[in-house]
Design a protein around this motif. Structure first.
Motif, PDB file in Angstrom:
ATOM      1  N   UNK A  99     -34.940 -17.233 -23.444  1.00  0.00           N
ATOM      2  CA  UNK A  99     -34.506 -18.409 -22.693  1.00  0.00           C
ATOM      3  C   UNK A  99     -34.799 -18.265 -21.198  1.00  0.00           C
ATOM      4  N   UNK A 100     -34.591 -17.067 -20.666  1.00  0.00           N
ATOM      5  CA  UNK A 100     -34.921 -16.837 -19.255  1.00  0.00           C
ATOM      6  C   UNK A 100     -36.430 -16.929 -19.051  1.00  0.00           C
ATOM      7  N   UNK A 101     -37.191 -16.253 -19.919  1.00  0.00           N
ATOM      8  CA  UNK A 101     -38.645 -16.268 -19.755  1.00  0.00           C
ATOM      9  C   UNK A 101     -39.209 -17.672 -19.966  1.00  0.00           C
ATOM     10  N   UNK A 102     -38.620 -18.439 -20.876  1.00  0.00           N
ATOM     11  CA  UNK A 102     -39.064 -19.817 -21.060  1.00  0.00           C
ATOM     12  C   UNK A 102     -38.777 -20.675 -19.842  1.00  0.00           C
ATOM     13  N   UNK A 103     -37.645 -20.424 -19.205  1.00  0.00           N
ATOM     14  CA  UNK A 103     -37.247 -21.223 -18.047  1.00  0.00           C
ATOM     15  C   UNK A 103     -38.123 -20.930 -16.825  1.00  0.00           C
ATOM     16  N   UNK A 104     -38.474 -19.655 -16.629  1.00  0.00           N
ATOM     17  CA  UNK A 104     -39.265 -19.274 -15.442  1.00  0.00           C
ATOM     18  C   UNK A 104     -40.769 -19.257 -15.747  1.00  0.00           C
ATOM     19  N   UNK A 105     -41.157 -19.708 -16.914  1.00  0.00           N
ATOM     20  CA  UNK A 105     -42.534 -19.584 -17.404  1.00  0.00           C
ATOM     21  C   UNK A 105     -43.578 -20.035 -16.387  1.00  0.00           C
ATOM     22  N   UNK A 136     -29.874 -22.138 -18.052  1.00  0.00           N
ATOM     23  CA  UNK A 136     -30.337 -21.097 -18.972  1.00  0.00           C
ATOM     24  C   UNK A 136     -29.227 -20.734 -19.958  1.00  0.00           C
ATOM     25  N   UNK A 137     -28.016 -20.576 -19.463  1.00  0.00           N
ATOM     26  CA  UNK A 137     -26.895 -20.311 -20.382  1.00  0.00           C
ATOM     27  C   UNK A 137     -26.744 -21.452 -21.390  1.00  0.00           C
ATOM     28  N   UNK A 161     -35.108 -23.437 -26.082  1.00  0.00           N
ATOM     29  CA  UNK A 161     -35.764 -23.010 -24.850  1.00  0.00           C
ATOM     30  C   UNK A 161     -36.137 -24.238 -24.041  1.00  0.00           C
ATOM     31  N   UNK A 162     -35.715 -24.255 -22.774  1.00  0.00           N
ATOM     32  CA  UNK A 162     -35.990 -25.405 -21.912  1.00  0.00           C
ATOM     33  C   UNK A 162     -36.551 -24.936 -20.576  1.00  0.00           C
ATOM     34  N   UNK A 163     -37.243 -25.860 -19.901  1.00  0.00           N
ATOM     35  CA  UNK A 163     -37.753 -25.597 -18.557  1.00  0.00           C
ATOM     36  C   UNK A 163     -36.931 -26.398 -17.564  1.00  0.00           C
ATOM     37  N   UNK A 164     -37.103 -26.127 -16.263  1.00  0.00           N
ATOM     38  CA  UNK A 164     -36.229 -26.780 -15.270  1.00  0.00           C
ATOM     39  C   UNK A 164     -36.196 -28.303 -15.361  1.00  0.00           C
TER      40      UNK A 164
END
Length: 393
Positions: free
Chosen positions: A286-292, A378-379, A387-390
């Motif tokens: 989830x973190x890596x997906x968000x900051x991808x 992210x939480x 998994x989501x992005x900003x």
């Protein structure tokens, strides 16, 4: 220019525990404190360390009053115990908790005040002496504590650290044979912990050519062996690759740092006592997906290191596929893939976010600036299992 720091002496390889006596002699020790997990004493694994020492006439004391994700009170108790006795060497044997506490005891034994006085976020005292010599012997393939200068302690709702180069081991002995008895669940959690160290080191803003090489090789070794190590605990090659991978990941993240995954994982351990490896594992995709978008090229490299070819993929496509590969790996080693899977209630997300924002030392290394709303998002993603992005949060 970037400073690189390594443990003065390291031994790696099957059976390298036989170098212990040599290192003890080098420390000129006579009265030795062995800090270890109670489970290892029950298994008889501590005998492999203690008996050779006793046979050579060394006085030894085994201390097992420790716990996973050790709270501050346990650290205070061990430090007081160490101060009261005339130890001249500390040996840490076990997982990250035992090693972290051994480092803490060795250094703070020669300092005054409480452990809380030396915490990174709230402490007011500085470490001024190296303390007692220390030999660190990991029995898991995950934390990298044997090669770092950090001791992590659980507080009421989050975690904090004591950190200084004085906490570095005088020698580290990384013997894969000691990991054979590790249960599958612990093998999985500590293994994904080590993988997270390598991945976060590789995307860290402090990464350099040396840490990149260490991190990528760690990713290759861990991702290529963790499934076998979980399913076939006595597989010598898998256990060796996991040990080497964890060691390299430790060197990488000690010099380049970890970031968002760890910052968000600490409150999960502090508030809900989830094992650190599990906390990292559930958050990693989830973190890596968000900051991808901030590290697409590096995620393409990670995908290749995981053994999935990106030859015909764009950086964007490969970065998406990297997130998918991380999700699949966590699933394959049977770690819950959502916060719901760890029985985290939805109403806890706000407090988790508040505590994660305090981890400024760690968050500063993220390739993407993570503000409070990003951390909450992210939480929320990890809770919902999406998994989501900003721009999707």
């Amino acid at each position: 220019m970037q400073k690189l720091t390594f443990t003065p002496v390291s031994y790696t390889g099957w059976g390298c525990l036989n170098q212990l006596l040599l290192e003890v002699e080098r420390c000129k020790a006579t009265n030795i404190l062995i800090v270890t997990d109670p489970f290892l004493k029950e298994l008889g694994l501590t005998d492999k360390v203690q008996q050779p020492l006793l046979s050579k006439g060394y006085a030894t004391t085994i201390y097992t009053d420790i716990a996973p994700e050790p709270p501050l009170a346990i650290g205070e108790k061990l430090v007081n115990f160490t101060r009261k006795h005339q130890f001249d060497l500390v040996i840490g044997l076990g997982g990250g908790s035992a090693l972290d506490l051994a480092k803490l005891a060795a250094v703070l034994a020669v300092h005054d005040g409480k452990v809380a006085d030396y915490l990174n976020l709230t402490g007011t005292k500085a470490l001024e002496q190296k303390g007692l010599p220390k030999i660190l012997i990991p029995t898991t393939s995950g934390t990298g504590s044997e090669v770092t200068n950090i001791s992590v302690l659980s507080l009421d709702t989050t975690k904090d650290v004591v950190t200084h180069d004085y906490l570095l081991a005088d020698s580290a002995i990384v013997d894969p044979e000691l990991t054979i008895s590790l249960p599958p669940k612990v093998t999985a959690a500590t293994g994904v912990d080590a993988l997270t160290h390598a991945i976060e080191a590789y995307v860290s803003v402090n990464a350099n050519e040396v840490t990149d090489a260490l991190a990528l090789q760690a990713i290759r070794l861990i991702s290529g062996s963790i499934r076998t190590a979980v399913l076939e605990g006595e597989n010598k090659q898998a256990r060796s690759d996991m040990s080497y991978g964890s060691y390299l990941a430790g060197l990488a993240f000690f010099n380049a740092g970890v970031a968002g995954v760890h910052a968000l994982a600490y409150p999960l351990g502090g508030q809900f006592h989830i094992a650190h490896g599990d906390s990292n594992a559930v958050l990693l995709p989830y973190v890596m997906g968000y900051i991808r978008q901030s590290c697409e090229k590096r995620m393409k490299d990670i995908l290749d290191a995981m053994g999935v070819s990106s030859a015909y993929l764009s950086q964007e496509e490969a970065s998406y596929k990297c997130v998918d590969a991380l999700q699949q790996l966590v699933q394959d080693v049977n770690i819950p893939s959502t916060l719901k899977g760890f029985n985290i209630p939805e109403e806890a997300l706000e407090q988790l976010t508040d505590d994660a924002t305090k981890q400024t030392r760690i968050l500063a290394r993220s390739p993407m600036l993570l503000e409070r709303e990003d951390i909450y998002a992210i939480y929320r993603s990890a809770f919902d299992g999406e998994v989501r992005e900003p721009d999707e949060s």
